[in-house]
Design a protein around this motif. Sequence first.
Motif, mmCIF file in Angstrom:
data_model
loop_
_atom_site.group_PDB
_atom_site.id
_atom_site.type_symbol
_atom_site.label_atom_id
_atom_site.label_comp_id
_atom_site.label_asym_id
_atom_site.label_seq_id
_atom_site.Cartn_x
_atom_site.Cartn_y
_atom_site.Cartn_z
ATOM 1 N N THR A 170 -18.307 60.254 40.106
ATOM 2 C CA THR A 170 -17.524 59.171 39.924
ATOM 3 C C THR A 170 -18.099 58.171 40.888
ATOM 4 O OG1 THR A 170 -15.179 58.628 40.334
ATOM 5 C CG2 THR A 170 -15.984 59.948 41.948
ATOM 6 N N ASP B 167 -8.457 58.939 41.586
ATOM 7 C CA ASP B 167 -9.305 59.987 41.161
ATOM 8 C C ASP B 167 -8.633 61.505 41.400
ATOM 9 O OD1 ASP B 167 -11.019 58.348 40.163
ATOM 10 O OD2 ASP B 167 -12.653 58.933 41.410
ATOM 11 N N ASN C 17 -9.783 53.892 44.965
ATOM 12 C CA ASN C 17 -10.366 54.680 43.740
ATOM 13 C C ASN C 17 -10.459 56.215 43.857
ATOM 14 O OD1 ASN C 17 -10.829 52.383 42.628
ATOM 15 N ND2 ASN C 17 -12.717 52.101 43.170
#
Length: 126
Positions: free
Chosen positions: A92, A124, A120
């Motif tokens: 990622t 995730d 983020n």
Amino acid sequence: MRRKTLILAILSLFLSPLVAQSPRPDEHWIAVRAGHLFEGTSDSLTVNQVVLINGEKIVEVGAADQVKIPPHAEVIDLSHATVLPGLIDAHTHVFGNGPDLEMQILRDSYQYRTLTALANAQKDLM
């Protein structure tokens, strides 16, 4: 002769359960004690779990007080940790996203990109 046969028959009756319960040489039992377990079918963690593995196959997963661990099993104690399935795509890019990643790196400050990465990462992992 009949007496020997009778003795062997009686011994086999008493010893056969012991032989049946002994591990085969090709079996390798592993019990993983998990403090928390994320098995991937729900969005919640279960606590105090055991994953029982025979060879290369997971044969049982459940509460520690419900799963019977064979006495000869190797026990891996991860009771202080969270256990996850092994096949997870962990690749990622938390610092940026979208087609203009290079421009984001040039345009946005390090502090802003750090906050973006934090947001983020939370997306995730949640």
